[in-house]
Motif scaffolding. Structure first.
Motif, short mmCIF file in Angstrom:
data_model
loop_
_atom_site.label_atom_id
_atom_site.label_comp_id
_atom_site.label_asym_id
_atom_site.label_seq_id
_atom_site.Cartn_x
_atom_site.Cartn_y
_atom_site.Cartn_z
N ARG A 243 -31.03 -20.63 11.85
CA ARG A 243 -29.82 -20.70 11.03
C ARG A 243 -29.57 -19.43 10.22
NH1 ARG A 243 -32.14 -25.40 8.94
NH2 ARG A 243 -31.96 -24.46 6.87
N ALA A 246 -26.16 -17.62 10.12
CA ALA A 246 -25.04 -18.33 9.51
C ALA A 246 -25.18 -18.47 8.01
CB ALA A 246 -24.92 -19.72 10.14
N SER A 249 -21.85 -15.09 4.97
CA SER A 249 -20.55 -14.84 5.61
C SER A 249 -20.46 -13.38 6.01
CB SER A 249 -19.42 -15.19 4.63
OG SER A 249 -19.39 -14.24 3.57
N GLU A 259 -22.01 -26.23 5.21
CA GLU A 259 -20.78 -25.49 5.49
C GLU A 259 -20.99 -24.38 6.53
OE1 GLU A 259 -19.11 -24.12 1.80
OE2 GLU A 259 -19.55 -26.01 0.78
N GLN A 260 -22.17 -24.27 7.09
CA GLN A 260 -22.45 -23.18 8.02
C GLN A 260 -21.74 -23.40 9.36
OE1 GLN A 260 -26.71 -22.74 8.32
NE2 GLN A 260 -26.92 -22.08 6.19
N GLU A 261 -21.37 -22.28 9.99
CA GLU A 261 -20.74 -22.31 11.30
C GLU A 261 -21.83 -22.47 12.36
OE1 GLU A 261 -18.80 -22.74 14.26
OE2 GLU A 261 -17.46 -22.29 12.55
N ALA A 263 -21.84 -22.43 15.46
CA ALA A 263 -21.79 -21.52 16.60
C ALA A 263 -22.64 -20.28 16.36
CB ALA A 263 -20.34 -21.11 16.89
N LEU A 264 -22.93 -19.99 15.09
CA LEU A 264 -23.75 -18.83 14.76
C LEU A 264 -25.24 -19.14 14.82
CD1 LEU A 264 -21.71 -17.40 11.72
CD2 LEU A 264 -21.69 -16.61 14.09
N TRP A 265 -25.60 -20.40 14.91
CA TRP A 265 -27.02 -20.75 14.99
C TRP A 265 -27.60 -20.28 16.33
CZ3 TRP A 265 -26.86 -26.58 13.13
CH2 TRP A 265 -26.53 -26.60 11.77
N ARG A 302 -25.80 -31.32 14.03
CA ARG A 302 -24.42 -30.84 13.89
C ARG A 302 -24.00 -29.96 15.06
NH1 ARG A 302 -23.64 -27.46 9.12
NH2 ARG A 302 -21.56 -27.26 10.00
N ARG A 303 -24.96 -29.29 15.69
CA ARG A 303 -24.57 -28.41 16.80
C ARG A 303 -24.10 -29.21 18.01
NH1 ARG A 303 -29.41 -26.18 20.38
NH2 ARG A 303 -30.97 -27.82 20.15
#
Length: 409
Positions: A243, A246, A249, A259-261, A263-265, A302-303
């Motif tokens: 993580r 992410a 920002s 609140e992390q995106e 897709a960046l994981w 969440r992914r």
């Protein structure tokens, strides 16, 4: 003559890369950890004088090791007397035979198991590893273990003296002795990772601490492939490491987990962590690191577009608290209660935990308390809790995040 700045930076980089490796090698024969640290400290001081004049050596670690070993030889020579002369002279001969520049043997895991010897007080084994293997100071270690810095410093001094006086061997012990030492080794590796993780935003140069911890974790799994807690710890670190991209920002602002995106994981690290956790679970012996990894796995859902199950997270924290009796686990269990029974119930549970835990200087406690107070519309108390959390936070990005939350009150 070069400027002193490049030499200082090179010395700092060598310390970050190889402090524990050098201390472990220097103390492996003498069993004098404090003496090895002193010799290495003198070598670094010599580097700051020599390198600006003669240039930074092509292999800084080998240069530092050579100088430190000379310091050790000088001390041994000064102590040669009486009946111990033969032993001292033998040690002199060993110290006079440095490794070649092609590589310094990595003795860190052996040093960690030496620090975990049963002759050393259990409460100081993990802190001792942090100081000797990673070079953390007593104040940083004390903060991680919620102990006064002066008390921690005294414990570390006594532990190093114990290694020397008891002649504790620097070796990975036989498998029959692993069980009684592995918990302290795991705790130290995790503390190293936590320190690197917490500083990843404030000081990017210290991200290598997290990478070092993962490297040690992988090495331990290779040594102990049937140890579920070694597998669980490696899984836990990989979940968190996945993580990392992410966590900030594009402009460097702190981004909380919820609140992390996704897709960046790092999907590959998450897949590896899941496989390790399944492998640990199959061994049938539940432990702290497996539970913490399971918590990370719950958030990682969440992914797949699945909302984390708040009831499952609460149950996992309750199991972790029951297993470890850790005040930090109790704190997290109290906070998790908010998503199941509401912020008022969580705040009540948090107050009960704080009544018997040393949280006065613990930033996560004040941040959690501020968040819950704000959700309960107790704005004045929330503002004061945010003030305490902001004052204890060392990462500028997290401070800014907390200040923004406080401003919303």
């Amino acid at each position: 003559m070069q400027s002193g700045a490049p030499a200082a930076l090179a010395a700092e980089a060598a310390a970050r890369r190889s402090y524990g490796k050098l201390v472990a090698f220097l103390s492996a024969r003498t069993r004098d950890v404090a003496g090895a640290e002193d010799a290495l400290s003198e070598a670094f001081m010599a580097a700051l004088v020599d390198w600006p004049v003669h240039g930074i050596p092509s292999t800084p670690e080998a240069w530092l090791l050579t100088v430190a070993r000379r310091r050790q030889v000088d001390r041994v020579r000064a102590s040669v007397r009486g009946e111990a002369a033969a032993e001292h002279l033998l040690l002199l001969e060993e110290l006079a035979d440095p490794p070649d520049d092609s590589g310094i043997p990595d003795e860190r895991l052996r040093l960690m198991f030496a620090c975990a010897h049963t002759a050393i007080d259990a409460a100081v084994r993990a802190p001792l590893m942090l100081q000797t293997v990673l070079g953390f100071d007593a104040a940083t270690i004390a903060s991680a273990f919620l102990v006064a810095p002066a008390a921690m410093g005294q414990r570390l001094v006594r532990a190093k003296a114990k290694i020397r006086e008891a002649g504790i061997p620097f070796e990975v012990p036989p498998r029959s002795a692993w069980a009684e030492r592995v918990d302290a080794v795991l705790a130290a590796i995790y503390a190293v990772y936590a320190e690197g993780w917490s500083d990843a935003g404030a000081d990017p140069a210290r991200r290598n601490l997290a990478e070092e911890a993962i490297w040690l974790g992988r090495l331990l799994v290779q040594l102990l492939p049937q140890e579920p807690e070694a597998l669980g710890l490696l899984a836990l670190m990989l979940y968190a490491q996945a993580r990392l991209p992410a966590r900030r920002s594009a402009s460097g602002d702190y981004v909380p987990l919820a609140e992390q995106e996704v897709a960046l994981w790092d999907a590959a690290l998450l897949d590896e962590a899941e496989a390790l956790l399944l492998q640990a679970n199959a061994l049938g012996r539940r432990g702290r690191y497996q539970l913490e990894a399971a918590l990370q796995s719950a958030h990682a859902e969440r992914r797949h577009g699945v909302r984390p199950d708040p009831q499952a997270i609460l149950l996992l924290y309750a199991a972790l608290e029951e297993l470890t009796a850790s005040p930090v686990a109790a704190l997290n269990r109290a906070v998790a209660l908010a998503d199941v029974r509401g912020p008022a119930a969580a705040l009540e549970a948090l107050d009960q935990v704080a009544a018997s835990a040393p949280f006065a200087q613990y930033q996560p406690y004040w941040a959690a308390r501020a968040h819950l107070l704000a959700r309960c519309q107790r704005r004045d108390e929330a503002a004061e809790a945010y003030r305490r959390a902001i004052g204890l936070e060392r990462d500028p990005a997290v401070r800014s995040f907390l200040q923004a939350r406080a401003a919303q009150l």
